[in-house]
Design a protein around this motif. Structure first.
Motif, PDB file in Angstrom:
ATOM      1  N   LEU A  79       0.839  -1.202   0.000  1.00 29.42           N
ATOM      2  CA  LEU A  79       0.000   0.000   0.000  1.00 29.42           C
ATOM      3  C   LEU A  79       0.873   1.251   0.000  1.00 29.42           C
ATOM      4  O   LEU A  79       0.642   2.206  -0.753  1.00 29.42           O
ATOM      5  N   ALA A  80       1.930   1.213   0.826  1.00 33.66           N
ATOM      6  CA  ALA A  80       2.837   2.358   0.913  1.00 33.66           C
ATOM      7  C   ALA A  80       3.541   2.585  -0.419  1.00 33.66           C
ATOM      8  O   ALA A  80       3.724   3.723  -0.863  1.00 33.66           O
ATOM      9  N   LEU A  81       3.928   1.472  -1.071  1.00 35.11           N
ATOM     10  CA  LEU A  81       4.627   1.568  -2.352  1.00 35.11           C
ATOM     11  C   LEU A  81       3.717   2.183  -3.417  1.00 35.11           C
ATOM     12  O   LEU A  81       4.137   3.062  -4.189  1.00 35.11           O
TER      13      LEU A  81
ATOM     14  N   LEU B  41       2.309   9.483  -5.505  1.00 36.27           N
ATOM     15  CA  LEU B  41       2.845  10.783  -5.097  1.00 36.27           C
ATOM     16  C   LEU B  41       3.910  11.269  -6.071  1.00 36.27           C
ATOM     17  O   LEU B  41       4.034  12.455  -6.341  1.00 36.27           O
ATOM     18  N   LEU B  42       4.685  10.307  -6.618  1.00 41.81           N
ATOM     19  CA  LEU B  42       5.764  10.690  -7.526  1.00 41.81           C
ATOM     20  C   LEU B  42       5.235  11.239  -8.851  1.00 41.81           C
ATOM     21  O   LEU B  42       5.856  12.100  -9.462  1.00 41.81           O
ATOM     22  N   VAL B  43       4.087  10.712  -9.300  1.00 40.60           N
ATOM     23  CA  VAL B  43       3.546  11.210 -10.565  1.00 40.60           C
ATOM     24  C   VAL B  43       2.554  12.355 -10.372  1.00 40.60           C
ATOM     25  O   VAL B  43       2.066  12.922 -11.343  1.00 40.60           O
ATOM     26  N   LEU B  44       2.300  12.702  -9.101  1.00 39.35           N
ATOM     27  CA  LEU B  44       1.333  13.770  -8.820  1.00 39.35           C
ATOM     28  C   LEU B  44       1.656  15.099  -9.537  1.00 39.35           C
ATOM     29  O   LEU B  44       0.744  15.735 -10.074  1.00 39.35           O
TER      30      LEU B  44
ATOM     31  N   LEU C 173      11.988  12.138   1.121  1.00 41.92           N
ATOM     32  CA  LEU C 173      12.215  12.105   2.567  1.00 41.92           C
ATOM     33  C   LEU C 173      11.173  11.218   3.246  1.00 41.92           C
ATOM     34  O   LEU C 173      11.510  10.379   4.096  1.00 41.92           O
ATOM     35  N   LEU C 174       9.924  11.386   2.844  1.00 36.48           N
ATOM     36  CA  LEU C 174       8.848  10.578   3.423  1.00 36.48           C
ATOM     37  C   LEU C 174       9.114   9.096   3.186  1.00 36.48           C
ATOM     38  O   LEU C 174       8.963   8.264   4.089  1.00 36.48           O
ATOM     39  N   ALA C 175       9.533   8.747   1.948  1.00 37.50           N
ATOM     40  CA  ALA C 175       9.793   7.345   1.610  1.00 37.50           C
ATOM     41  C   ALA C 175      10.934   6.777   2.454  1.00 37.50           C
ATOM     42  O   ALA C 175      10.830   5.683   3.024  1.00 37.50           O
ATOM     43  N   VAL C 176      12.024   7.556   2.563  1.00 37.24           N
ATOM     44  CA  VAL C 176      13.181   7.096   3.343  1.00 37.24           C
ATOM     45  C   VAL C 176      12.782   6.900   4.809  1.00 37.24           C
ATOM     46  O   VAL C 176      13.100   5.880   5.433  1.00 37.24           O
TER      47      VAL C 176
ATOM     48  N   PRO D 141      -1.235   6.337   9.335  1.00 37.98           N
ATOM     49  CA  PRO D 141      -1.135   7.763   9.665  1.00 37.98           C
ATOM     50  C   PRO D 141      -0.779   8.633   8.465  1.00 37.98           C
ATOM     51  O   PRO D 141      -1.252   9.770   8.360  1.00 37.98           O
ATOM     52  N   ILE D 142       0.054   8.092   7.548  1.00 39.58           N
ATOM     53  CA  ILE D 142       0.386   8.869   6.346  1.00 39.58           C
ATOM     54  C   ILE D 142      -0.883   9.122   5.528  1.00 39.58           C
ATOM     55  O   ILE D 142      -1.182  10.252   5.126  1.00 39.58           O
ATOM     56  N   ILE D 143      -1.646   8.036   5.322  1.00 44.07           N
ATOM     57  CA  ILE D 143      -2.899   8.167   4.565  1.00 44.07           C
ATOM     58  C   ILE D 143      -3.889   9.044   5.327  1.00 44.07           C
ATOM     59  O   ILE D 143      -4.570   9.887   4.743  1.00 44.07           O
TER      60      ILE D 143
END
Lengths: 302, 305
Positions: free
Chosen positions: A7-9, A15-18, A167-170, A261-263
């Motif tokens: 789900l995170a991936l 987010l990257l293509v946003l 940063l969020l991904a890391v 929490p991110i979602i």
């Protein structure tokens, strides 16, 4: 790979293509808002480490947002604009404040802990409100935007956005590794049963305090991003409402899941922004939604 | 210098007793029902706003006050029934969520009804003068009345909680809810009563402070956090603790703001002292709280967890 990591991936890919999607829709200016929302997502992820995995309801995490932002502003004023340095300094400052206040707070339980974290963050809030050299109540302009390894990569909205996504991904990967580690299992042990942990010869205090300090340090990174996004820093960032909102993000998304929490932050903030665009009385709607969420029948979601 | 000290100490006591009126209800709700109520400051704010409208409608301070008290009591009863009763069995986290939502919603409703600009209530003429105290110090009558009222409420609570049947049940309910219920006491009604009474005290505090402060939507929040500090220092659930802590916090805050810069000026240059004083004074009560909790984690009169 666990479901939540998939789900995170998927979320990360989206987010990257946003920027491309928003660009195609002609809504490119929304990218700044998206950056702000993702900064809150970072803070929610950080709060989940203590709230979800350690059952510590911190009502003071807004202070760490503020510390991160003010460290950035102070360093920018003295000519230090490298974001890597700013982030390290922000983490150090937040960790120090968290170590001292956390050690005192951790002597208490339940409601006391909620209120003590709240009170300590108010202390930080009032410190910056009355600190006239930094603009006091009015806040202060960021003297210069941060540079990334000497480049102006963060100067553009897209650049800052992509940096925030990375940063969020890391941080997500690091947080997942932390919660999967022996340390994380100890922390969850203290969440489930403190007495049992003591009985098997583990002192909960160092685990809980370490988690709290790490959480605070990560939260301060969100403050660094916010300072850059707004180009402006003010005590409003550490208002206790912010701490409340962060708890809301974690609880709505699902504590103890990291991705939840991110979602939760993205969903609630988008709702907030959308509602605010519709009516100036958006807080009424948001407040009622929160009440409904808290009173929901058990097992309704999650 | 000594006169100024006496004057500021009285101001501190007055502020402290006002905090006590709010903290008494909050500490009972926390201690007896184990509910985190972030909405308590909202009741104080509502008391002040209702006072603005009630005095405007009746043209009389006392009639206004007479209307505000039952109104806030009723608001307390309704809130308890609709929002708090379903929350008793929930986690602190759900309580934080719901009462945080309550703060946002009610504050916004107040903004819609009364607007954003600060409002005021005229002081009753009978109480608007000042009286000479020791050595030529003048002190406003109205503030003295607040001190007297706060002391009277404290005494009343002490007698009710310590020396009546309902007080005995309250104390029993805090620790042995199940047994009390088995003995045939309607615990649900007891809780509703305590909640509504606490709401009325907070509303009362808001109403009597309205002639002193400007009434706006920010007033509940500022007081809520300070009240939490009072409750935590005193020990959750202890009205006696709330009383002592409220006086302590009120005095430390007021004296710190007026004398902090003067004291600092003795060890540093005036400009630095003025800045440092302004920065440190608002933090004093939180430092006080930290110091007390470092020694007594459950507060001055709290039961250790």
């Amino acid at each position: 790979m666990a479901r939540r990591d998939r789900l995170a991936l998927a979320l990360l890919a989206l987010l990257l293509v946003l920027p491309l999607i928003l660009g195609a829709l002609g809504e490119g200016f929304m990218l700044g808002v998206a950056t702000r929302i993702l900064a809150f997502a970072i803070a929610a992820l950080a709060l989940d480490l203590v709230l979800g995995y350690g059952a510590m309801v911190s009502f003071g995490h807004a202070a760490y947002l503020g510390i991160g932002a003010y460290v950035t502003a102070i360093l920018a004023r003295t000519g230090v604009t490298e974001i890597m340095v700013q982030m390290l300094a922000a983490m150090a400052g937040a960790a120090l404040f968290a170590a001292v206040t956390g050690a005192i707070g951790m002597r208490t339980r339940g409601i006391y802990f909620i209120m003590i974290t709240l009170a300590f963050s108010q202390m930080a809030f009032f410190f910056f409100v009355s600190f006239s050299a930094l603009g006091g109540d009015d806040g202060t302009q960021l003297a210069a935007g941060s540079s990334l390894l000497g480049t102006r990569a963060l100067a553009s909205t897209t650049g800052l956005y992509l940096f925030t996504v990375t940063l969020l991904a890391v941080l997500y990967v690091l947080a997942r590794r932390l919660t999967d580690s022996r340390f994380g299992r100890m922390l969850m042990g203290t969440r489930e049963n403190m007495v049992r942990m003591r009985a098997i010869g583990v002192s909960p205090f160092p685990f809980r305090l370490t988690a709290y300090v790490i959480s605070a340090a990560v939260t301060s990174l969100a403050g660094v991003i916010m300072a850059n996004q707004a180009g402006f820093v003010s005590p409003a960032l550490m208002n206790w409402h912010r701490s409340g909102e962060l708890i809301v993000f974690v609880v709505l998304g699902g504590p103890g899941t990291l991705v939840g929490p991110i979602i939760g932050a993205i969903a609630a903030m988008s709702f907030e922004e959308g509602l605010a665009a519709l009516t100036q009385h958006w807080r009424l709607g948001f407040g009622l939604v929160l009440i409904a969420a808290a009173l929901r029948p058990k097992g309704w979601w999650r | 210098m000594l006169n100024l000290f006496a004057l500021q100490l009285l101001n501190g006591v007055q502020y402290g007793l006002l905090l006590f009126l709010i903290a008494a209800g909050l500490t009972l709700i926390l201690g007896i029902m184990d509910v985190v109520n972030l909405g308590h400051g909202v009741l104080y704010m509502l008391g002040a706003f209702l006072m603005v409208s009630a005095t405007a409608a009746t043209g009389n301070f006392w009639l206004g006050l007479l209307l505000v008290l039952p109104a806030t009591l009723l608001i307390g009863l309704v809130l308890e029934r609709l929002l708090f009763r379903p929350l008793y069995a929930r986690s602190h986290l759900d309580q934080v969520l719901a009462t945080f939502g309550l703060v946002l919603a009610v504050t916004e409703v107040c903004r819609m009804i009364w607007g954003n600009s600060p409002l005021s209530v005229a002081m009753p003429t009978a109480l608007s003068g000042s009286v000479p105290l020791i050595a030529g110090v003048q002190f406003p009558v109205y503030r003295l009345v607040i001190i007297g009222t706060g002391l009277a409420v404290a005494l009343g609570l002490y007698l009710v909680i310590g020396h009546t049947r309902i007080g005995m049940r309250l104390r029993a309910g805090a620790t042995h809810r199940g047994i009390l219920s088995a003995l045939g006491v309607d615990v649900g009604r007891l809780f509703a009563l305590v909640f509504a009474f606490g709401a009325m005290l907070a509303g009362f505090a808001g109403a009597i402070v309205a002639p002193l402060l400007s009434v706006d939507t920010g007033m509940g929040e500022a007081v809520l956090i300070t009240t939490f500090v009072v409750v935590v220092i005193g020990g959750i659930g202890s009205v006696r603790g709330a009383f002592v802590a409220a006086l302590l916090v009120g005095s430390v805050d007021t004296l710190g703001r007026s004398f902090g810069p003067l004291m600092l000026a003795k060890i540093m240059d005036p400009a630095t002292a003025a800045q440092a004083g302004r920065t440190l004074a608002p933090m004093l009560v939180y430092l006080l709280m930290a110091a007390i909790l470092a020694v007594r984690p459950a507060g001055l009169f709290g039961r250790p967890a």
